[in-house]
Design a protein around this motif. Structure first.
Motif, short mmCIF file in Angstrom:
data_model
loop_
_atom_site.label_atom_id
_atom_site.label_comp_id
_atom_site.label_asym_id
_atom_site.label_seq_id
_atom_site.Cartn_x
_atom_site.Cartn_y
_atom_site.Cartn_z
N ALA A 174 23.64 -80.14 -67.89
CA ALA A 174 23.12 -79.80 -68.66
C ALA A 174 21.72 -79.25 -68.60
N SER A 175 21.58 -79.91 -66.61
CA SER A 175 20.23 -80.62 -66.33
C SER A 175 19.71 -78.91 -65.73
N THR A 176 20.41 -78.22 -65.96
CA THR A 176 19.82 -76.99 -65.61
C THR A 176 19.99 -75.98 -66.55
N PHE A 177 18.91 -74.67 -66.60
CA PHE A 177 18.93 -73.71 -68.16
C PHE A 177 19.86 -73.36 -67.84
N GLY A 178 20.80 -73.04 -69.48
CA GLY A 178 22.85 -71.85 -68.51
C GLY A 178 23.47 -73.19 -68.57
N GLY A 179 22.95 -74.68 -68.07
CA GLY A 179 23.94 -75.90 -68.05
C GLY A 179 24.90 -76.61 -69.22
N ALA A 180 24.50 -76.03 -70.24
CA ALA A 180 24.71 -77.13 -71.64
C ALA A 180 26.20 -76.00 -72.10
N GLN A 181 27.41 -76.94 -72.18
CA GLN A 181 28.49 -76.60 -72.57
C GLN A 181 28.47 -76.15 -73.94
N LEU A 202 16.87 -72.80 -93.45
CA LEU A 202 17.97 -71.69 -92.95
C LEU A 202 17.20 -70.98 -91.23
N VAL A 203 18.39 -71.30 -91.02
CA VAL A 203 18.40 -70.32 -89.18
C VAL A 203 19.15 -69.08 -89.12
N SER A 204 19.13 -68.60 -88.29
CA SER A 204 20.06 -67.69 -88.00
C SER A 204 20.34 -67.92 -86.39
N ILE A 205 21.86 -67.36 -86.29
CA ILE A 205 22.68 -67.60 -84.93
C ILE A 205 24.01 -65.89 -84.51
N PRO A 206 22.86 -65.99 -83.61
CA PRO A 206 22.16 -66.74 -82.22
C PRO A 206 21.29 -66.35 -83.03
N GLY A 207 19.94 -67.66 -82.30
CA GLY A 207 17.77 -67.71 -82.53
C GLY A 207 17.78 -68.74 -83.44
N VAL A 208 18.93 -69.19 -83.56
CA VAL A 208 18.29 -71.19 -83.88
C VAL A 208 18.21 -71.84 -82.58
N TYR A 209 18.52 -71.36 -81.47
CA TYR A 209 17.92 -72.00 -79.65
C TYR A 209 17.82 -70.96 -78.97
N THR A 210 16.57 -71.52 -78.20
CA THR A 210 16.30 -70.84 -76.72
C THR A 210 17.08 -71.35 -75.35
N GLY A 211 17.88 -72.54 -75.64
CA GLY A 211 17.67 -73.01 -74.30
C GLY A 211 17.55 -74.13 -73.29
N LEU A 217 18.55 -79.01 -72.83
CA LEU A 217 18.27 -78.87 -71.36
C LEU A 217 17.69 -79.93 -70.79
N ILE A 218 18.38 -80.73 -70.33
CA ILE A 218 18.58 -82.67 -69.87
C ILE A 218 19.47 -83.15 -69.09
N ASN A 219 19.26 -83.47 -68.21
CA ASN A 219 19.92 -84.74 -67.24
C ASN A 219 19.93 -86.02 -68.28
N ILE A 220 21.61 -86.67 -68.16
CA ILE A 220 21.77 -87.45 -68.70
C ILE A 220 21.86 -88.77 -68.26
N TYR A 221 22.21 -88.12 -66.82
CA TYR A 221 22.45 -88.94 -65.54
C TYR A 221 21.49 -89.90 -65.21
N ASN A 222 20.05 -88.95 -65.46
CA ASN A 222 18.49 -89.60 -64.68
C ASN A 222 17.49 -89.19 -65.49
N LEU A 223 17.42 -89.74 -66.76
CA LEU A 223 16.55 -90.33 -68.03
C LEU A 223 14.79 -89.82 -67.46
N PRO A 224 14.25 -89.54 -68.08
CA PRO A 224 12.61 -89.34 -67.58
C PRO A 224 12.22 -90.95 -67.83
N SER A 225 11.22 -92.05 -67.64
CA SER A 225 10.93 -93.38 -67.70
C SER A 225 10.47 -93.35 -68.99
N ASN A 226 9.61 -92.24 -69.50
CA ASN A 226 9.36 -92.18 -71.24
C ASN A 226 10.05 -92.35 -72.21
#
Length: 240
Positions: A174-181, A202-211, A217-226
């Motif tokens: 998930a480190s790049t846009f569209g990578g999350a499964q 209440l939210v809509s699906i699709p619509g709840v996320y932008t991605g 959108l996160i690199n779980i193997y290299n988390l930022p220092s903050n």
């Protein structure tokens, strides 16, 4: 920072083969047959994930947007009772394999749970989640390696027909846009013995996320220092 996993299997087995579906709905201690109460998904053979958060299929990932709902039975459940989902994988014992975030949302179904129109509006609310935990500079993923999980339908949920949507967001690429499964399934239920609660937000699906959410959108193997902790995407859990 480096990420650690809840079980050794996550480190040693190949990620690419570890796809899964959620074909079985659990009511109390009874596990349904495959696709009895859950709309058969487009990945029922491939086990592959959804990756676009904007497609209509993102709602329930149905095999057929018009016909699958009507071909699926509706389970009767009581407000305050225990329900859940069982995952199935052709590749890996344990089923829910990828590290990620897991949640369940519900939507009041109109005109009925087995109609293709159900869940198409701003009707979804979150009732359960399993978030990655962060401690000592490391993430741990409680949803990983579970074959099934259960949760409680809020006691104050009003009676009526609903969709119950499980979603596990796999974050290993998930480190790049569209990578999350996204591994998705929607059960059809009729809730009885309900209360007078007002589910939300209440939210809509699709619509709840932008991605672009930090929990998607996160690199779980290299988390930022903050980095201070995982931010769950979507609305807060409605406690009922």
């Amino acid at each position: 920072m480096k990420v650690i996993f809840a079980v050794l299997a996550v480190i040693t087995a190949p990620f690419v083969n570890a796809h899964y579906t959620f074909p079985d709905f659990i009511v109390g201690s009874t596990v349904s047959a495959d696709w009895q109460y859950i709309r058969e998904t487009a990945n029922h053979y491939s086990n592959g994930p959804a990756t676009s958060v904007t497609d209509p299929e993102f709602r329930c990932y149905e095999l057929d947007l018009q016909n699958t709902a009507g071909q699926t039975s509706t389970a009767s459940v009581s407000a305050g009772s225990t329900v859940g989902f069982k995952a199935v994988s052709r590749d890996v014992n344990g089923a829910i394999y990828h590290p990620g975030y897991l949640d369940v949302m519900m939507s009041k179904a109109s005109p009925a749970a087995n109609s293709p129109e159900a869940g198409t509006g701003n009707t979804w609310f979150k009732v359960y989640e399993q978030k990655p935990t962060f401690a000592n500079g490391q993430l741990t993923f409680p949803s990983t390696s579970q074959q099934q999980f259960t949760f409680t339908i809020p006691k104050s949920l009003p009676s009526g027909q609903y969709l119950v949507r499980v979603e596990q967001i796999a974050l290993h690429v998930a480190s790049t846009f569209g990578g999350a499964q996204f591994y998705i399934g929607c059960a059809q239920v009729n809730v009885v013995n309900g209360g007078s609660g007002s589910p939300g937000p209440l939210v809509s699906i699709p619509g709840v996320y932008t991605g672009y959410e930090p929990g998607i959108l996160i690199n779980i193997y290299n988390l930022p220092s903050n980095f201070t902790g995982y931010q769950a995407p979507g609305p807060a859990v409605w406690q009922g």
